[in-house]
Design a protein around this motif. Sequence first.
Motif, short mmCIF file in Angstrom:
data_model
loop_
_atom_site.label_atom_id
_atom_site.label_comp_id
_atom_site.label_asym_id
_atom_site.label_seq_id
_atom_site.Cartn_x
_atom_site.Cartn_y
_atom_site.Cartn_z
N PHE A 1 -21.51 71.82 26.69
CA PHE A 1 -21.10 72.22 25.34
C PHE A 1 -20.85 73.72 25.32
O PHE A 1 -21.31 74.46 26.21
CB PHE A 1 -22.16 71.84 24.30
N ARG A 2 -20.15 74.18 24.31
CA ARG A 2 -19.83 75.60 24.17
C ARG A 2 -20.79 76.23 23.17
O ARG A 2 -20.82 75.84 22.00
CB ARG A 2 -18.38 75.78 23.72
N ALA A 3 -21.55 77.20 23.63
CA ALA A 3 -22.56 77.83 22.78
C ALA A 3 -22.00 79.07 22.11
O ALA A 3 -21.04 79.69 22.57
CB ALA A 3 -23.77 78.22 23.63
N LYS A 4 -22.62 79.44 20.98
CA LYS A 4 -22.34 80.69 20.28
C LYS A 4 -23.62 81.51 20.28
O LYS A 4 -24.52 81.26 19.51
CB LYS A 4 -21.88 80.42 18.84
N GLU A 5 -23.70 82.47 21.17
CA GLU A 5 -24.90 83.29 21.31
C GLU A 5 -24.90 84.40 20.25
O GLU A 5 -23.86 84.99 19.95
CB GLU A 5 -24.95 83.92 22.70
#
Length: 213
Positions: A60-64
């Motif tokens: 999945f693509r995370a938003k840090e």
Amino acid sequence: QLLDSHAYLLEGVLHLYEATLDPRHLDFALALESAMTAKFYDPAQGGFFQSPAGSADLLFRAKEDYDGAEPSGNNIATLALLKLAAITDNKEMRARAEKTLRLFAERLQRIPQAVQNLLLALDFFLHEPFRVVIAAPAKADAKATTALLRAAHGVYQPNKVVLGNTGAVEPFARSLPVKAGPQVFLCTGTACQAPTDDAAKVRAMLTGRLGSR
């Protein structure tokens, strides 16, 4: 390629532009922001993904958003967007930054100590930034321009941008009158203080704006 590399580079190029007023650096900042937005920005929810779309090795693509030993790419990108928007009067860019701030609003309220750079972006967003416009003719005296730049950067004011009157800057800056030598206009919105070519007066103007801080 990750978000952080784009965001950190964008921040650095903006600092370089503000230190030199070379329009080529501003052009590069605009191109870099465009590439960063295309690769990482989420137009539906706001915020920037850490990785680009189509990364086959990620589940999945995370938003840090956590500012640890290294600041979050999201937080650095948001402040950079706001500054670049102020320099160029780009409303779409400012809207992307606002949407990112809204995405992380709960984090800002609950654990602000974890998102320090996002707090700086929020403060910049909530206050009309000071624009220090250095209007100079094409062949302005380099020493005089440098003295004004040093004065502009010599006063701590986080909610300010420094820009020239040429290149991809906002239209209002390009419309300011130009004399034989460089001069500084301290502006907010479409209102400016009387221009000056005195470095000491530039520092005094900015210090007066800071009040008791």
